[in-house]
Write a protein that holds these residues in place. Sequence first.
Motif, mmCIF file in Angstrom:
data_model
loop_
_atom_site.group_PDB
_atom_site.id
_atom_site.type_symbol
_atom_site.label_atom_id
_atom_site.label_comp_id
_atom_site.label_asym_id
_atom_site.label_seq_id
_atom_site.Cartn_x
_atom_site.Cartn_y
_atom_site.Cartn_z
ATOM 1 N N SER A 194 7.432 -8.389 -3.470
ATOM 2 C CA SER A 194 6.960 -8.879 -2.546
ATOM 3 C C SER A 194 7.563 -8.901 -1.172
ATOM 4 N N GLN B 184 -2.883 -8.136 -7.262
ATOM 5 C CA GLN B 184 -3.236 -6.860 -6.915
ATOM 6 C C GLN B 184 -2.359 -5.853 -8.540
ATOM 7 N N ASN C 172 -0.302 -13.672 -4.797
ATOM 8 C CA ASN C 172 -0.469 -12.193 -3.729
ATOM 9 C C ASN C 172 -0.103 -11.244 -5.535
ATOM 10 N N ILE D 155 4.948 -4.770 -4.335
ATOM 11 C CA ILE D 155 3.518 -5.097 -3.673
ATOM 12 C C ILE D 155 3.498 -5.533 -2.293
#
Length: 222
Positions: free
Chosen positions: A50, A91, A87, A68
């Motif tokens: 991330s 996704q 998050n 991501i």
Amino acid sequence: MRTIAIIPARGGSKRLPQKNIKLLGGIPLIAHSILYAKANSDIINEIYVSTDDDEIKNVALQFGAKVIDRPKSLSGDFEPTVSALKNVLQQIDEEIENIILLQPTNPLRPENLLKDAFKYYQKNQQDSLFTVTRNHQKFGKIEDKKFIPFNYEIGQRSQDLEPLFFENGLLYISKAKLILGDKIISENAFPFVIDSIFDKIDIDTQEDFDYTEYLYNKYIKT
């Protein structure tokens, strides 16, 4: 049910700019955690990074991780790590059971750490687990220019201290549902005790990086 590794890596480090792609042993810092996850493919189904940074993204893809894109709103200095993990889960279009958090600033880990920790986590049906190390230092606070011992009495030997432990950051394992509830470790999280030369590494400054490089050259490099 699947188990994934998530490596959160912002690009906005203030004290050591772009530390997550700084070369350690000839490869970017973040790559050490990616390669550790790949070495445990019998446990980890997918590896996600991330990030809000294009250079980190390119490195992650180069070393075989999925990326991501982290929104700027979740990339601030005071944003908790759990928001990045959450998050990622939001996704992913599949059901995930377990999250393994590998922080890129803790790049060196005992080889069998994940296997041993995950075995305990599953066998004892934990909802979360994190690594800790016993402290052997004498702590205190200063009030009115006086030192007040916290975990010992003046004159007490270090080996006789009451056992205290610190969260070393090398490994976290959590149920995905816990992450979605904005927690990485629960009140019942199991403290997995380790004693390793790597457990005091947490790279935030150049001095931290230099110390890590010393340990890498001494214990990892062949």
